[in-house]
Design an enzyme around this catalytic site. Structure first.
Site, PDB file in Angstrom:
ATOM      1  N   HIS A  20      41.437   0.872  27.789  1.00 33.47           N
ATOM      2  CA  HIS A  20      40.215  -0.932  27.648  1.00 33.47           C
ATOM      3  C   HIS A  20      39.520  -0.629  26.446  1.00 33.47           C
ATOM      4  CE1 HIS A  20      39.878  -2.878  31.803  1.00 33.47           C
ATOM      5  NE2 HIS A  20      40.574  -1.050  31.795  1.00 33.47           N
ATOM      6  N   ASP A 118      34.623  -7.565  29.003  1.00 28.98           N
ATOM      7  CA  ASP A 118      35.879  -6.609  29.625  1.00 28.98           C
ATOM      8  C   ASP A 118      35.570  -7.284  30.845  1.00 28.98           C
ATOM      9  OD1 ASP A 118      37.844  -4.228  29.608  1.00 28.98           O
ATOM     10  OD2 ASP A 118      37.292  -4.155  31.281  1.00 28.98           O
ATOM     11  N   THR A 141      42.810  -6.954  28.719  1.00 26.23           N
ATOM     12  CA  THR A 141      43.419  -6.005  27.944  1.00 26.23           C
ATOM     13  C   THR A 141      44.948  -5.355  28.562  1.00 26.23           C
ATOM     14  OG1 THR A 141      42.040  -3.996  29.252  1.00 26.23           O
ATOM     15  CG2 THR A 141      41.451  -4.830  27.292  1.00 26.23           C
ATOM     16  N   VAL A 354      48.307  12.621  19.971  1.00 26.80           N
ATOM     17  CA  VAL A 354      49.559  12.429  18.973  1.00 26.80           C
ATOM     18  C   VAL A 354      49.270  10.715  18.190  1.00 26.80           C
ATOM     19  CG1 VAL A 354      50.932  13.878  19.926  1.00 26.80           C
ATOM     20  CG2 VAL A 354      51.533  11.481  20.135  1.00 26.80           C
ATOM     21  N   HIS A 371      55.478   5.228  29.848  1.00 24.76           N
ATOM     22  CA  HIS A 371      54.725   4.912  31.188  1.00 24.76           C
ATOM     23  C   HIS A 371      54.595   3.515  31.343  1.00 24.76           C
ATOM     24  CE1 HIS A 371      51.240   5.199  28.746  1.00 24.76           C
ATOM     25  NE2 HIS A 371      50.482   4.913  29.134  1.00 24.76           N
ATOM     26  N   ASN A 375      49.225  -0.861  25.748  1.00 24.19           N
ATOM     27  CA  ASN A 375      49.028  -0.472  24.528  1.00 24.19           C
ATOM     28  C   ASN A 375      50.283   0.020  23.591  1.00 24.19           C
ATOM     29  OD1 ASN A 375      46.218  -0.803  24.739  1.00 24.19           O
ATOM     30  ND2 ASN A 375      45.073   1.006  24.834  1.00 24.19           N
ATOM     31  N   SER A 376      50.719   0.787  24.826  1.00 25.17           N
ATOM     32  CA  SER A 376      52.080   1.764  24.719  1.00 25.17           C
ATOM     33  C   SER A 376      53.010   0.601  24.465  1.00 25.17           C
ATOM     34  CB  SER A 376      52.411   2.456  25.478  1.00 25.17           C
ATOM     35  OG  SER A 376      51.930   4.015  25.428  1.00 25.17           O
ATOM     36  N   GLU A 379      52.498  -1.949  21.157  1.00 20.97           N
ATOM     37  CA  GLU A 379      52.760  -0.771  20.022  1.00 20.97           C
ATOM     38  C   GLU A 379      54.366  -0.774  20.102  1.00 20.97           C
ATOM     39  OE1 GLU A 379      48.730   1.676  20.243  1.00 20.97           O
ATOM     40  OE2 GLU A 379      51.058   2.535  21.058  1.00 20.97           O
ATOM     41  N   GLN A 396      50.503  -1.403  35.063  1.00 25.68           N
ATOM     42  CA  GLN A 396      52.716  -0.762  34.600  1.00 25.68           C
ATOM     43  C   GLN A 396      53.772  -1.685  35.769  1.00 25.68           C
ATOM     44  OE1 GLN A 396      51.326   3.790  34.324  1.00 25.68           O
ATOM     45  NE2 GLN A 396      49.557   3.643  33.391  1.00 25.68           N
TER      46      GLN A 396
END
Length: 480
Positions: A20, A118, A141, A354, A371, A375-376, A379, A396
């Site tokens: 978030h 939020d 988000t 990382v 997963h 955000n992943s 990206e 997910q």
């Protein structure tokens, strides 16, 4: 205007967890790039050290544009909240502390042009928003697909009074007007489908029922080429009557302040990049199943076997503990010395945080076992890397569906949630090979990367939307 110089002033109120917080700060940084002043309201204490560090780096990066105000949370007895999840507990703690927000906002030296908060805070914020003299906006988000489900739940709940979602969401899933296919019941976050009432379920039902109240719009970190169907359904009035405009402002760019300044993290990334530099183009699988849930010991062993068997080099981020607690045991203790040695011969394993964006952007990385955290997802789209999705919890599976529908990834649904049955090493190896050898995935990932760059670039949909909002807020200020 909103200040003596006519600068637009926007307040941001994020919720718990990096999933978030990170997109909130990226959106705030985007508004800053277009000349806005930002007030960041930070619930304290945070759940994790990672959140505190990120907030600190963000504020330090924009010392003249950002004002930080702490929302000191009330003490909540965990035994009064029916959850053991530290993030769900934090959601509830923030919600119970929002009566403290008006005195904090009164400290601002310049009036607000807009208030962005939020999605998990809708209902308890209504009384606060009602007294604000500026427009307010939700920031969702996750994906537009997940937001469509969230909004549609209010319709289903109203049609089935007194019932829990486990009763009114049937085996045929959730049919959403404007969607070509329903959202499968198996993709609904498990906590929502529990027969007995729980905190996450109650928040979802309560807030979805209030999503149209005192709300001028919804920001989502997505864009037309990735989620055109969902965005069209939302803005076409098909999902929920009375829903305010939904603005796709993605994909939001990673920012320089996100890079860890701790010596340990810098050293870790330096060694990772050095190893990646030595690998051939597109030959490495990046493996990360998120930082919120630890991977079970028995699954770690089969993951190791699968990575060894797949035949590709790999960079594997292993999470052995929840949140940011120190791992008490090394990977060798989990795998045993023989298997651990084989893993180290084939790839690199780290337990530290990382710089994921830098890793995904490295030429040697040819695939991402993820997963499916949103955000992943954004990206990996931003960097044009094919994805193998393995959802672990919450929203997910819906993110995995977005990736699969986009054509840049695969999702083995039979794997289930990451917390269910152990997926065997040979099956993991087979799916990695499928991802890495599939040229059509690579081509589509490249096309979406170009679309993402265009959306986020000069004259792109993100810039147009942000600038339009800023101009609207300026007009509102002049009218008042």
């Amino acid at each position: 205007m909103s200040s003596s110089e006519g600068v637009v002033h926007v307040a941001f109120l994020p919720s718990a967890g990096m999933g978030h917080l990170n997109p909130f700060l990226r959106l705030a940084a985007t508004f800053i790039r277009y000349g806005c002043k930002v007030t960041l309201i930070t619930p304290k204490p945070t759940v994790s050290l990672a959140e505190s560090n990120l907030i600190s780096r963000f504020c330090s990066s924009f010392p003249h544009q950002v004002t930080q105000l702490d929302l000191n949370l009330v003490s909540v007895d965990p035994t009064t909240v029916d959850t053991i999840d530290p993030f769900f507990l934090q959601f509830e703690t923030i919600r119970r502390s929002l009566h403290l927000l008006p005195p904090i906002l009164s400290l601002l030296s310049t009036p607000l042009s807009a208030f962005i908060y939020d999605i998990t805070l809708i209902t308890p914020l209504l009384s606060v928003i009602e007294k604000l003299s500026c427009p307010s906006y939700l920031y969702f988000t996750s994906s537009a697909r997940m937001f469509s489900f969230f909004a549609r739940v209010s319709v289903l709940s109203a049609s089935n009074p007194g019932q829990t979602p486990s009763s009114f969401i049937g085996d045929d899933g959730v049919k959403i007007p404007g969607f070509t296919s329903p959202i499968p019941r198996s993709s609904v976050p498990p906590a929502i489908l529990q027969a007995s009432s729980n905190l996450f379920q109650r928040i979802m039902l309560e807030d979805s029922a209030n999503v149209t109240k005192l709300n001028n719009g919804v920001f989502i970190n997505s864009f037309e080429e990735l989620e055109g169907e969902a965005l069209a359904a939302l803005n076409g009035g098909k999902v929920l009557e009375g829903l305010p405009p939904v603005y796709g402002v993605g994909p939001l760019m990673a920012c320089e302040y996100e890079k860890g300044d701790e010596e340990g993290q810098k050293g870790c990334m330096s060694s990772i990049v050095k190893w990646l530099d030595e690998q051939s183009k597109g030959s490495v699988v990046y493996v990360s199943l998120g930082n919120r849930t630890e991977t079970r010991r028995e699954q770690i062993k089969d993951m190791a076997l699968g990575l060894i068997e797949c035949g590709y080099g790999f960079l594997w981020v292993v999470k052995l503990k929840r949140v940011d607690k120190e791992d008490e045991e090394g990977l060798e203790e989990v795998l045993g010395s023989e298997l651990s040695s084989k893993v180290k011969e084939k790839g690199v394993v780290v337990k530290e945080f990382v710089d994921q964006v830098e890793i995904l952007g490295h030429p040697s990385v040819g695939g991402f076992l993820s997963h499916g955290g949103w955000n992943s997802v954004t990206e990996t789209v931003w960097k044009g890397v094919p994805c193998l999705s393995w959802p672990q919890h919450s929203d997910q599976k819906m993110s995995a569906e977005v990736i699969r529908m986009s054509g840049m990834g695969i999702w083995p649904e039979e794997w289930g949630w990451g917390t269910q049955d152990v997926v065997k090493g040979d099956e993991i190896a087979k799916r990695i090979k499928e991802m890495m050898s599939n040229e059509s995935l690579r081509v589509k990932a490249g096309e979406l990367k170009e679309a993402a760059l265009k959306a986020a670039g000069v004259g792109g949909s993100c810039e147009v939307t942000i600038k339009r909002q800023i101009e609207e807020w300026k007009r509102n200020a002049q009218a008042n």
